[in-house]
Each structure stands twice: as structure tokens, then as C-alpha cells.
Scaffold this active site. Structure first.
Site, PDB file in Angstrom:
ATOM      1  N   LEU A   1      41.648  14.541  54.652  1.00  0.00           N
ATOM      2  CA  LEU A   1      41.271  13.462  53.736  1.00  0.00           C
ATOM      3  C   LEU A   1      42.301  12.349  53.915  1.00  0.00           C
ATOM      4  O   LEU A   1      43.369  12.359  53.306  1.00  0.00           O
ATOM      5  CB  LEU A   1      41.251  13.965  52.287  1.00  0.00           C
ATOM      6  CG  LEU A   1      40.919  12.942  51.195  1.00  0.00           C
ATOM      7  CD1 LEU A   1      39.544  12.314  51.443  1.00  0.00           C
ATOM      8  CD2 LEU A   1      40.947  13.598  49.819  1.00  0.00           C
ATOM      9  N   ALA A   2      41.976  11.380  54.780  1.00  0.00           N
ATOM     10  CA  ALA A   2      42.893  10.281  55.060  1.00  0.00           C
ATOM     11  C   ALA A   2      42.908   9.322  53.869  1.00  0.00           C
ATOM     12  O   ALA A   2      41.860   8.968  53.323  1.00  0.00           O
ATOM     13  CB  ALA A   2      42.462   9.547  56.326  1.00  0.00           C
ATOM     14  N   HIS A   3      44.118   8.891  53.482  1.00  0.00           N
ATOM     15  CA  HIS A   3      44.237   7.988  52.329  1.00  0.00           C
ATOM     16  C   HIS A   3      45.643   7.424  52.284  1.00  0.00           C
ATOM     17  O   HIS A   3      46.564   7.947  52.903  1.00  0.00           O
ATOM     18  CB  HIS A   3      43.956   8.729  51.023  1.00  0.00           C
ATOM     19  CG  HIS A   3      44.937   9.825  50.745  1.00  0.00           C
ATOM     20  ND1 HIS A   3      44.830  11.086  51.324  1.00  0.00           N
ATOM     21  CD2 HIS A   3      46.074   9.857  49.994  1.00  0.00           C
ATOM     22  CE1 HIS A   3      45.841  11.832  50.923  1.00  0.00           C
ATOM     23  NE2 HIS A   3      46.617  11.121  50.118  1.00  0.00           N
ATOM     24  N   ALA A   4      45.791   6.343  51.548  1.00  0.00           N
ATOM     25  CA  ALA A   4      47.102   5.801  51.197  1.00  0.00           C
ATOM     26  C   ALA A   4      47.016   5.412  49.723  1.00  0.00           C
ATOM     27  O   ALA A   4      46.042   5.754  49.036  1.00  0.00           O
ATOM     28  CB  ALA A   4      47.453   4.606  52.082  1.00  0.00           C
TER      29      ALA A   4
END
Length: 700
Positions: free
Chosen positions: A614-617
Site C-alpha cells: 500500500l504505497a502512500h505518503a
């Protein structure tokens, strides 16, 4: 400190009444079982001097029934025999702080003379102390010239000291300037090390300096003050953290800098080495005392843990905790610090632990069982104090959800045990007495209550309040407190006013929207929610301002789905999964850079389960609106994760805050627990079929 059986005898002699076992347990902060042991020991002592014994009255409790002459004889004996060192645990604390000091170069045999006990008793105590040290990787070494001393990581020696202080005494007594102490008891040993004058100075300064901020938990101020005093005592005794110390944490944050800078300024301490500053920042951060709500680095993972925990608790207790959005937000903030404390073996003080375990036993046990089911706690031990704090959060939520009656009196809760405890008390009195609790404040905020237009104050600490009528009660709201409240209302009700209840159930508005949307899926839910909400507000029907939380099917456009993608490496995967959101200006290019930089800096924490990432910033790092996209990978790509490589399904989440995406997150949490469903999704070649499988899973 006196032994517990003497304390029990004293209490029963001075209060000629029947005491229930649970009353004694709460009074001494121990279990019912230990109370029974103390009573047995007390009877052995009473029998040895030919005195009447404590009676056990079936179904009621215990009673010591003696006349004045016998009472006098018993008291004379126990005060003669009241040796401050007869309690083994007290003796061990005193021994530990003697070893820690090391200025006297004391040896084990010296303790025999100091305490007047046998070699075997000292050997047993030394074994216990070595056990405390072993938990932190610390050794005790003995040298005939230098005496006993501690060796190991300086950071962990300090943690060991903090934990001993938190587990062996009631830390609130440390700032009691009127406390009468025996000349050689464990309180004196601890205060000689900490320097009580420094402790009180720091405590009052921090409370005053940050009283207008969100740092309003008095126990946390005290905990912080102890941390700072431990640091000061060790640092100025030439015990410094070395560059190779395994404890060092390489990070700083705005909220930690403000508090640490204030502490250092109190004593004009300058030129603190970077490693020491890192230690202070970490200790502040472990308590999660922040000027504002800031998202921790692994905020998405923590939110996923909380979704699982709340769902597990909802099933176990048949309570719809998910309806209480405040519970979720509070738990996420609490868990960020809790995980730091568990990883570094930091013990936090909870003065209500035993009362919480007794009053909310079933909630406590259900939380224990739910935590055991969470993968994050597979190899972590969580203390009873930490579980009790979680119990307060769930207990407050449960009371809140049960509260279905209209409010009547406007009440302020004044609590010195922290906001979660205040919230728990608020929800209980709202449900039982139909109160409108308009605020929860700390005991030092009495003057602020002048502006709050309340009828009266319910306070949990003995503090003078001249702004409004006030009543002191126990935060657990025992039967005696309920009687006190009823008497207080009867006496003062002529001064109170009734206020109409406001409708504050966002669920009503959400149900209306769902009803309309059911027959017309082309409508914009967010816009419709805002419009209908404004109409209802115009007619003075008020709703909590909670943003609409869409599901994945509401946000995931066709062009946001990419199947069987080929990528060079994990960086390329993040670029490709983010591209559709970038093209639609859902995110800015800097958001993609932030996602990649975060993994480079902190490792592959975005890999959340076997084969799924789950790619996120952070929202502030380039998100314009809520969005989600995904790719399936053929072949799968390694993200260098120790357990869950290679990755074959990747989501990219663009969150605008810490709330709006939660329904989407709930779907992902459920999905990662269904390995067969993941395998089915990554094997699909057709986009329409993929959407059908995913959206049906989400709907069901």
C-alpha cells in the site's frame, strides 16, 4: 515502607466497618488474591501477640472487631515492629539505587549489615535485581575495590531506572512535598536520585508553559518530569550515551523539540550532545505528547491495526464501536506511542489500572484476547497498564454508544488522570444522569470554566474551584459517588437550568444520502451530503461535521486500474501505480517522490501482507483530493521485505486527512486476510471482471 499486612491491620482498626475484598484491592492497587494473602499474614501476626483475629464475614468482607484497650495494644506492637526494611520489594528498590549510585562502592555483603538480614535473603534480593536488569540487557558486576555497578547500554540503564520507579511506587507521591517518609525507605532512595526539588520545578514549569496547548494530561507531565530527572542525574554524573549505543534514535520532531528545549532552559543546560538530544526526543515522543495531531510515519499501518482491533472488539462485545469516530482517532494517536514504548520496553504509569481491571473486567479481557489476534503483537508483550489505558478508551466509547437519552444539565468534567479517563467519566454520567457534558478540563484549568456556561463541575481531584458549584467523585463512579451526585443535585438544582438537546447523529444524514443514492448512482455523494446538511442546519437540526467516507468502488476509476504490469523494480512500481492519479491532478509529482523517499529512508513498511503493498505518503506531501489506484504485477517484484516478498498487488492511496479514506482502508484490511481472493484478483486479465470481483467483495 511498611508491609501490607500492617497496613491492613491499621485500616481495619481505624475504620470499624466491614470491608469488601474488592474495596481493599482498589485501596492498595493489588488483586483480590493478594488482599486475601495479606489478611492471612495479618492474622498470623495478630495470633502471635494473642490478639483478636480479622473475621471473614461470608458474602460481605472482613472486620477487625476489638475494644479500645486491645486496639491500643495492637498498635503499640506493630509500631515497635514496623521495620522499614521488612518488605522484600522495598529492600530491593533501596539496594538497586545504592548500586546505581555506586559512590559508596557498596558490596553485596554490606547489605546484610545495612538491613540486618541473612546472606540468603540478600542473595535472593540480588537475584531479583539481576532479573530486572536482564530484561534490559544490563549486567551487575562486582569488584572488591569499586563495589557493585551496572554495565551495558546507558540508554537502557535509564529505561530500567524509569521502569523501576513506575512499577514500584505511586509516582504521584513524588511531587507531594508534605509526604512524611521514613529516613531510609524506598521513596527516599528514589527522591535522593531524582532530586525532588528538580522534579517539582520541572513538573510545575511544564504544566504552566503548555497549559494552553493540547498537552493537558497531568500524569504525562509527571511522567515527563521523571524522565528528565533521570536523564539529568545520569548525564551530570558523567554517564553519557555513546555513539555506538544501540539505543540511539535518529529523529527529532517539532513537538519534542518544544518540550525538550523548555526543560533544558529551566536549568540553563547548553551544548547537549546530539546523541543525548536524540534520547530526550525519543522519551518525549514515547509519551505522544503533541501540540497538535500529527500523523506518525507508519500511520496507514496503525490505522489498519485499529480497524482490525475495533472490528474484533465489536464482534466480541456486540457493540458497534465503528460508529464512534472519536474512538478510532484516539486509538490511532495512542497506538503510535504505545508501539514505541513496547518496542523499547518502556513502562508507563497508570494509577487507575486496578480499578479499571475490576470495573471493566470483561472489556479488559476482550481487549487482551483481541490484541493476541493482531499480528503486530505476535512477538510483543503489552503490559497491564497499557491494556488498562485501551480499556478506558473502549469503556468510554461503549458508555457513549449506550447513551440514548436527552441531556439535561450542562456539566464540566475536571480530571487529573488524563483526557481518556475524563471521557470515560463523561460518558457514564451522561448515560446515567442525562447530563450535557460541555467540556473536559485539567484540574489546573479552573479559571477557564468561567467562560463555559455550565451548571456545575464534577471533579476527580481535590482542587479548590470558585467559578461554579463543584463535587469531587471517583473517576470509576462507584455507588457512593452516585449517591453523592444525587444529593448534590437535590441541594443545588434551583441554580441549574435545562437545555434542549441538539441532534448530533451524523448517521441519520448518512442514511438519508444512502436512501437517495440507492436509486441514482450518478449523484455526487459528497456534494449531496453537504447540500442536505446545510438545509437541515438552516432549520436548526445540527449534525456533527464528519466528512463523507467513500468506498473503493466510489473512487476507483477504470483508468486507475492497471493489470499485469511489468516493472523494473519497486521504485518503478510506485511510479506506475501513481501515474493515473498524477495525470488527474489528484496528487502532485512531489507525492510520488515522497513515497519513494520514505521507503528508501525507513524500509519497505508499505508492504502490508504477503504479496500486497500500500504505497502512500503523508497528506501534506502533495495530495489534492482523495484517490486510490492499483496495479497487479506480472512478474511480481521484490520490495526487499523480510517476510512478504515478492509483491504482486499494489494500491496507491492519496489521503486528504486521517479520516476520509477509512472505509477504503477497511476493505483493504479484509482483503489482505483473504489470500484466495488476492490470488483470484491478480490472475484476472480483464478490467471489468476485476472490478466486479473487487466491488462485490467490498459490498459483502
Amino acid at each position: 515502607m511498611r508491609s501490607r499486612e500492617i497496613d491492613v491491620i491499621n485500616l481495619l482498626l481505624n475504620e470499624k466497618k466491614i470491608y469488601a475484598y474488592n474495596e481493599l484491592a482498589v485501596s492498595y492497587g493489588i488483586s483480590d488474591r493478594l488482599v486475601r494473602y495479606a489478611i492471612e499474614d495479618a492474622n498470623v501476626l495478630l495470633e502471635s501477640i494473642g490478639a483478636s483475629q480479622i473475621e471473614k464475614i461470608r458474602g460481605k468482607g472482613v472486620l477487625l472487631n476489638v475494644d479500645e484497650e486491645e486496639k491500643k495494644r495492637i498498635l503499640e506492637y506493630i509500631y515497635l515492629k514496623d521495620d522499614p526494611y521488612q518488605n522484600k520489594s522495598d529492600r530491593e528498590v533501596i539496594m538497586f539505587f545504592n548500586i546505581l549510585d555506586n559512590s559508596n562502592k557498596i558490596l553485596a555483603q554490606d547489605f546484610q549489615e545495612l538491613f540486618g538480614v541473612s546472606k540468603s535473603a540478600i542473595d535472593q534480593s540480588m537475584k531479583s535485581i539481576r532479573g530486572w536488569c536482564k530484561e534490559f540487557g544490563i549486567d551487575i558486576v562486582s569488584n572488591n575495590k569499586e563495589g557493585l555497578s551496572l554495565t551495558g547500554s546507558e540508554g537502557y540503564i535509564r529505561l530500567l531506572v524509569n521502569n523501576i520507579i513506575n512499577t514500584q511506587i505511586d509516582i504521584q507521591e513524588l511531587i507531594n512535598e508534605d509526604l512524611e517518609r521514613l529516613s531510609n525507605d524506598k521513596f527516599t532512595s528514589i527522591l535522593n536520585f531524582l532530586n525532588q526539588a528538580d522534579l517539582i520545578t520541572i513538573y510545575h514549569d511544564l504544566r504552566k508553559t503548555f497549559s494552553e496547548e493540547s498537552l493537558n494530561n497531568e500524569l504525562y507531565f509527571l511522567q515527563l518530569s521523571i524522565y528528565f530527572c533521570v536523564w539529568k542525574a545520569r548525564y551530570f554524573n558523567q554517564n553519557s550515551i555513546r555513539e555506538d549505543d544501540r539505543f540511539i534514535k535518529k529523529y527529532r520532531a517539532e513537538h519534542t523539540e518544544l518540550i525538550v528545549d523548555r526543560f533544558l532552559s529551566i536549568f540553563n543546560i547548553n551544548n547537549v550532545p546530539g546523541d543525548e538530544r536524540n534520547y530526550l526526543d525519543f522519551m518525549v515522543d514515547s509519551l505522544n505528547i503533541q501540540r497538535k495531531q500529527t500523523l506518525p510515519r507508519e500511520w496507514v499501518k496503525i490505522q489498519m491495526f485499529m480497524i482490525e482491533l475495533i472490528e474484533s472488539m465489536s464482534i466480541k462485545r456486540s457493540v458497534a464501536y465503528e460508529r464512534d469516530t472519536n474512538l478510532f482517532e484516539n486509538l490511532v494517536q495512542h497506538f503510535a506511542a504505545l508501539l514505541k514504548r513496547i518496542d523499547e520496553n518502556i513502562e508507563i504509569y497508570n494509577p487507575l489500572k486496578n480499578m479499571v481491571k475490576q470495573e471493566y473486567q470483561s472489556i479488559y479481557e476482550d481487549i487482551q484476547a483481541s490484541l493476541d489476534e493482531l499480528p503486530v503483537f505476535k512477538n510483543r508483550n503489552i503490559s497491564e497498564s497499557e491494556i488498562a489505558y485501551l480499556c478506558i478508551h473502549f469503556g468510554a466509547s461503549e458508555e457513549k454508544l449506550k447513551s440514548m437519552q436527552s441531556e439535561k444539565y450542562r456539566v464540566i468534567i475536571m480530571c487529573g488522570h488524563g483526557l481518556a479517563t475524563g471521557e470515560l467519566l463523561a460518558q457514564r454520567v451522561k448515560r446515567i444522569y442525562q447530563f450535557d457534558v460541555i467540556g473536559i478540563v485539567g484540574s489546573y484549568e479552573a479559571q477557564a470554566t468561567r467562560r463555559m456556561n455550565a451548571d456545575f463541575i464534577l471533579k476527580t481531584t481535590n482542587v479548590e474551584v470558585d467559578t461554579l458549584p463543584s463535587l469531587q467523585i471517583n473517576p470509576m463512579l462507584h455507588q457512593v459517588d452516585k449517591e453523592k451526585i444525587e444529593a448534590f443535585i437535590a441541594l443545588n438544582k434551583q441554580h441549574f437550568h435545562s437545555f434542549p438537546k441538539k441532534i448530533e447523529k451524523h448517521d441519520v444524514l448518512e442514511d438519508i444520502i444512502e436512501c437517495i443514492f440507492k436509486d441514482n448512482e450518478r449523484l455526487n455523494k459528497t456534494l449531496l451530503t453537504e447540500k442536505i446538511g446545510n438545509v437541515l442546519e438552516k432549520h436548526e437540526i445540527h449534525f456533527k461535521k464528519k466528512g463523507y467516507q467513500p468506498m473503493i468502488s466510489d473512487v476507483l476509476k477504470d483508468e486507475y486500474i492497471q493489470l499485469n504490469v511489468k516493472a523494473k523494480d519497486w521504485q518503478d512500481v510506485i511510479v506506475q501505480v501513481a501515474n493515473p492519479l498524477l495525470k488527474d491532478k489528484v496528487i502532485e509529482p512531489c507525492y510520488v517522490d515522497a513515497m519513494i523517499e520514505s521507503v528508501n529512508k525507513f524500509g519497505p513498511y508499505i508492504v502490508i501482507s504477503e504479496g500486497v503493498a500500500l504505497a502512500h505518503a503523508r497528506p501534506e506531501e502533495g495530495v489534492n483530493e482523495l484517490g486510490i489506484s492499483l496495479v497487479t504485477l506480472d512478474p511480481p517484484i521484490a520490495f526487499n521485505h523480510e517476510d512478504h516478498d515478492p509483491v504482486k498487488l499494489v494500491f496507491c492511496l492519496a489521503a486528504i486527512d486521517d479520516n476520509a479514506h477509512l472505509k477504503m482502508m477497511a476493505t483493504i484490511v479484509k482483503l489482505i486476510n483473504e489470500e484466495k481472493k488476492i490470488e483470484e484478483l491478480v490472475s484476472i486479465k480483464d478490467k471489468e471482471e476485476f472490478k466486479k470481483v473487487l466491488f462485490e467483495f467490498e459490498k459483502n
